[in-house]
Each structure stands twice: as C-alpha cells, then as structure tokens.
Design a protein around this motif. Structure first.
Motif, PDB file in Angstrom:
ATOM      1  N   ALA A  98      47.026  46.066  40.460  1.00 42.39           N
ATOM      2  CA  ALA A  98      46.052  45.004  40.243  1.00 42.39           C
ATOM      3  C   ALA A  98      44.651  45.513  40.530  1.00 42.39           C
ATOM      4  N   VAL A  99      43.671  44.877  39.872  1.00 39.96           N
ATOM      5  CA  VAL A  99      42.249  45.151  40.102  1.00 39.96           C
ATOM      6  C   VAL A  99      41.581  43.816  40.398  1.00 39.96           C
ATOM      7  N   VAL A 100      40.861  43.744  41.513  1.00 41.91           N
ATOM      8  CA  VAL A 100      40.187  42.513  41.924  1.00 41.91           C
ATOM      9  C   VAL A 100      38.684  42.783  41.989  1.00 41.91           C
ATOM     10  N   CYS A 101      37.907  41.997  41.230  1.00 39.53           N
ATOM     11  CA  CYS A 101      36.455  42.196  41.142  1.00 39.53           C
ATOM     12  C   CYS A 101      35.720  41.016  41.765  1.00 39.53           C
ATOM     13  N   PHE A 102      34.789  41.316  42.647  1.00 40.58           N
ATOM     14  CA  PHE A 102      33.973  40.299  43.287  1.00 40.58           C
ATOM     15  C   PHE A 102      32.585  40.261  42.649  1.00 40.58           C
ATOM     16  N   GLY A 103      32.175  39.081  42.198  1.00 39.67           N
ATOM     17  CA  GLY A 103      30.808  38.906  41.728  1.00 39.67           C
ATOM     18  C   GLY A 103      30.516  39.599  40.413  1.00 39.67           C
ATOM     19  N   GLY A 128      50.779  45.553  32.273  1.00 38.26           N
ATOM     20  CA  GLY A 128      51.180  44.498  33.202  1.00 38.26           C
ATOM     21  C   GLY A 128      50.459  44.545  34.533  1.00 38.26           C
ATOM     22  N   LYS A 129      49.254  45.092  34.528  1.00 38.81           N
ATOM     23  CA  LYS A 129      48.458  45.168  35.758  1.00 38.81           C
ATOM     24  C   LYS A 129      47.446  44.021  35.756  1.00 38.81           C
ATOM     25  N   ALA A 130      47.468  43.222  36.785  1.00 37.29           N
ATOM     26  CA  ALA A 130      46.622  42.032  36.828  1.00 37.29           C
ATOM     27  C   ALA A 130      45.156  42.405  37.032  1.00 37.29           C
ATOM     28  N   LEU A 131      44.280  41.677  36.345  1.00 37.72           N
ATOM     29  CA  LEU A 131      42.839  41.773  36.552  1.00 37.72           C
ATOM     30  C   LEU A 131      42.374  40.414  37.064  1.00 37.72           C
ATOM     31  N   VAL A 132      41.844  40.390  38.275  1.00 37.79           N
ATOM     32  CA  VAL A 132      41.435  39.139  38.915  1.00 37.79           C
ATOM     33  C   VAL A 132      39.921  39.147  39.098  1.00 37.79           C
ATOM     34  N   LEU A 133      39.279  38.073  38.661  1.00 35.00           N
ATOM     35  CA  LEU A 133      37.831  37.931  38.799  1.00 35.00           C
ATOM     36  C   LEU A 133      37.528  36.844  39.822  1.00 35.00           C
ATOM     37  N   LEU A 134      36.776  37.202  40.867  1.00 39.11           N
ATOM     38  CA  LEU A 134      36.339  36.268  41.897  1.00 39.11           C
ATOM     39  C   LEU A 134      34.817  36.201  41.876  1.00 39.11           C
ATOM     40  N   ALA A 178      39.087  33.796  37.377  1.00 40.47           N
ATOM     41  CA  ALA A 178      39.968  34.044  36.231  1.00 40.47           C
ATOM     42  C   ALA A 178      40.947  35.159  36.558  1.00 40.47           C
ATOM     43  N   ARG A 179      42.003  35.214  35.750  1.00 35.39           N
ATOM     44  CA  ARG A 179      43.032  36.239  35.914  1.00 35.39           C
ATOM     45  C   ARG A 179      43.517  36.640  34.523  1.00 35.39           C
ATOM     46  N   LEU A 180      43.500  37.927  34.245  1.00 42.65           N
ATOM     47  CA  LEU A 180      43.975  38.453  32.965  1.00 42.65           C
ATOM     48  C   LEU A 180      45.286  39.191  33.202  1.00 42.65           C
ATOM     49  N   GLU A 181      46.304  38.817  32.428  1.00 39.89           N
ATOM     50  CA  GLU A 181      47.590  39.480  32.547  1.00 39.89           C
ATOM     51  C   GLU A 181      48.208  39.629  31.172  1.00 39.89           C
ATOM     52  N   GLY A 182      49.199  40.495  31.091  1.00 40.75           N
ATOM     53  CA  GLY A 182      49.914  40.694  29.840  1.00 40.75           C
ATOM     54  C   GLY A 182      50.994  39.647  29.665  1.00 40.75           C
ATOM     55  N   GLU A 183      52.048  40.020  28.942  1.00 40.51           N
ATOM     56  CA  GLU A 183      53.115  39.082  28.640  1.00 40.51           C
ATOM     57  C   GLU A 183      53.779  38.569  29.912  1.00 40.51           C
ATOM     58  N   THR A 184      54.143  37.287  29.883  1.00 36.20           N
ATOM     59  CA  THR A 184      54.856  36.697  31.004  1.00 36.20           C
ATOM     60  C   THR A 184      56.277  37.241  31.033  1.00 36.20           C
ATOM     61  N   CYS A 215      49.332  36.628  47.401  1.00 33.63           N
ATOM     62  CA  CYS A 215      50.421  35.649  47.319  1.00 33.63           C
ATOM     63  C   CYS A 215      50.709  35.270  45.868  1.00 33.63           C
ATOM     64  N   ARG A 216      49.660  35.128  45.073  1.00 31.63           N
ATOM     65  CA  ARG A 216      49.886  34.830  43.658  1.00 31.63           C
ATOM     66  C   ARG A 216      50.606  35.987  42.974  1.00 31.63           C
ATOM     67  N   SER A 217      50.208  37.203  43.290  1.00 37.97           N
ATOM     68  CA  SER A 217      50.870  38.363  42.698  1.00 37.97           C
ATOM     69  C   SER A 217      52.340  38.417  43.109  1.00 37.97           C
TER      70      SER A 217
END
Length: 342
Positions: free
Chosen positions: A42-47, A63-69, A77-83, A217-219
């Motif tokens: 996962a990659v988490v970006c702040f600001g 399938g690597k999550a991209l999370v924007l805070l 927001a959160r970008l992910e591939g296929e469920t 926890c979401r991951s």
C-alpha cells in the motif's frame, strides 16, 4: 516484511512516479527515495502529493492500495484494483447485518474491547503516577470505565450501546490529560476530543495516529475478504468504511499510548504544530515524518495475543483480528474476542 509494506508519503509537493519496477519519490525534481514495488502492499499520501498515471495503473493492476489523506490525516479516497475475497463470506456478512441480535451483540463486544484497553492505559498511568491526588483521580476514572463495562450487557439497542461508549470516552479523555507530564501540559492538554478539525496539539496528534491505524484496519478487512462498508457499531452511510471504524476502536488506546510517549519524552514539541485560520491545529511536515517512523517502529513490538497464546507483532494484529471477525461472521466461532494486551 509485512510491517513495513506500507509507504507513507508526508513531504508536501512530493511526486511519485513509476520507474520500471520501482516507485520513485521526487521532491523538486530531486529523487528522494526508490522502493521496489514488490516490497509494497500500500501507498498512503498525506496532503499535496502527486502521482503519475502509469504508477496508479500499476498499483491497481497489482492489487496495491493507494490511499489519499488530507493534511489532517483524514481519509479522502482509496484506489484499488478488482475486488477479491470469498464471495460466501461477503454473503454471510451482508446477511449478518440484517440480524438485529447479532449486530447488537457484536456492537457491545466492540465497545467492550475499546473500554478494556482504555482502562489498561489509565491503570498503567495510575501505577506510574508520582502525584497521589492524580493517581486517585485516575483510579476513579478506571472504576467509572468498569461501570461502563458492567452496563453494556444490559444495553438493549444500538443507541444505548453508543451512549455508553460516548460517556466512557468523555471520562477517559478527561483523565488522559493526567498522563501528560506536568511540565508539558501547558501545550498538550485536551479540552475533550475534537476531530474536524482538531482544536489542540494533542487532538491533532491523536487524529494523525488514528488515521494510520484506520488505514491498516481497512486493509486488514479487505485482506480478510470482508466488506469494509458494512459495520455493526457504526451506522451505515454512503462512502463510510463502517466496519473499519468498528475494528479500529480496539486499537485507539494503542495510538493514545504512542501519543503520550512522543509527548512525554519530548520527541514532539509545541513548535511542531501550527494553528490555521479558524482554529484548526495541524502537525507540521517534519514532525509528521517523525510520528510515522515512531508508528512503524511501534508496530514491530511483539505482544502476546490472548487468544492465540503466542507473540505477534503489533502491526500484524489487525490482520489477525480481521480474520477472527470473519470466522465469527461465518459462524465458525461463537464470539468475536477483541485484542487486549498489557
């Protein structure tokens, strides 16, 4: 390692791009970091952080999550591939939401887990307090939390459960001020919990730590094959990861402990925060990086899992708990047992 598989980008105006099989972080066109993609989940970006389209596509494909805070650490927001995940488990999850007795019992359990861990924070503070009057006040707060725990089994609806949780939280945060070193309370005392936005330094720090726990926890919930939108304690709302909010409750006191450590040891000072127009208080960039590092280090610490009876790194505990929750939802376990550690 799974504990270090999340990249947190806190430097404003960073630019992330794909470089063959590597993620490259640039600041003002200068390369600051290279990370092989296979090291990341996962990659988490702040600001204010930018990403190239090829990188976003590659993260989604693998399938690597991209999370924007935002700069407060609040989820955007959160970008992910296929469920993916077990469709039978998700079906059982959706059906469980329509069973009032199941929902109520699990909500009680979630709140009980949180309050037990809050009690442990205050009990430890009472034992270590050098001021007799403050130790006595902390013991009274511990007793009040015990009373909240005793009231939970009789709570006949979700509103009552939420009311017990809210009352316990108010008393807990009032007592938490007593765990801040006396010579640092001028700058790090709270007047209750404030979130959107945080109105003081301690609230800003807690919100930042909670956001990182929330992402983990979401991951974990996604990894277990559950639907993060379908919670039990937290009401269902469009775009709200209610189940992740449920799971993170038992981990909030661990964030509180880390916040107290950073403040009491002087690793963060009053100058590491800024106040914006309107009263919002924010953690500054370099301090955010220090908190992320401390958080990642804390996740390496091994704690004995009470159910598994073996040592587990704290950073892996959300994954364990999400799987235990999935077992309960599938009917393979009669109860869900929140994590608790001394």
């Amino acid at each position: 390692m799974q504990l270090l598989n999340t990249l947190y980008v806190t430097v404003p105006e960073s630019y992330l791009r794909l470089d063959n099989d590597t993620l490259r972080v640039e600041v003002e066109r200068e390369t600051r970091l290279r990370v092989p993609l296979h090291h990341l989940n996962a990659v988490v970006c702040f600001g204010h952080v930018s990403l190239s389209s090829p990188l976003m596509h590659r993260l989604a494909e693998e399938g690597k999550a991209l999370v924007l805070l935002d700069i407060h650490g609040r989820f955007k927001a959160r970008l992910e591939g296929e469920t993916s995940g077990n469709v039978l488990l998700r079906r059982a999850h959706h059906q469980a939401i329509d069973r009032p007795a199941f929902v109520l019992e699990l909500a009680r359990t979630v709140v009980a887990g949180k309050i037990r861990n809050q009690r442990q924070v205050l009990q430890r503070g009472a034992r270590e307090s050098r001021a007799e009057d403050e130790a006595s006040r902390l013991v009274r707060s511990v007793d009040d939390l015990a009373a909240s725990l005793r009231a939970l089994p009789a709570a006949g609806d979700l509103d009552t459960v939420r009311g017990i949780e809210g009352g316990a939280a108010r008393g807990y945060f009032e007592a938490l001020n007593l765990l801040v070193r006396a010579d640092r309370r001028e700058f790090f005392s709270m007047n209750g919990r404030s979130r959107r936005p945080p109105r003081d330094r301690m609230n800003a720090l807690l919100s930042f730590l909670y956001s990182m726990w929330m992402n983990d926890c979401r991951s974990a919930i996604e990894a277990a094959g559950l639907d993060p939108q379908l919670g039990f304690l937290h009401a269902l709302r469009p775009g709200r990861a209610a189940l992740a909010l449920d799971l993170v409750e038992e981990f909030r006191p661990f964030a509180d402990r880390l916040a107290l450590t950073l403040v009491n040891r002087g690793q963060l000072g009053a100058g590491d925060f800024t106040e914006r127009e309107g009263g919002a208080v924010l953690l500054e960039g370099d301090a955010r990086k220090a908190v992320v590092i401390a958080y990642q280090e804390r996740k390496k610490e091994e704690l004995t899992h009470p159910l598994l009876a073996e040592a587990v790194p704290l950073g892996l505990v959300p994954l364990v708990q999400a799987r235990l929750l999935a077992r309960h939802i599938r009917g393979e376990a009669s109860t869900y047992v929140p994590f608790s550690a001394r």
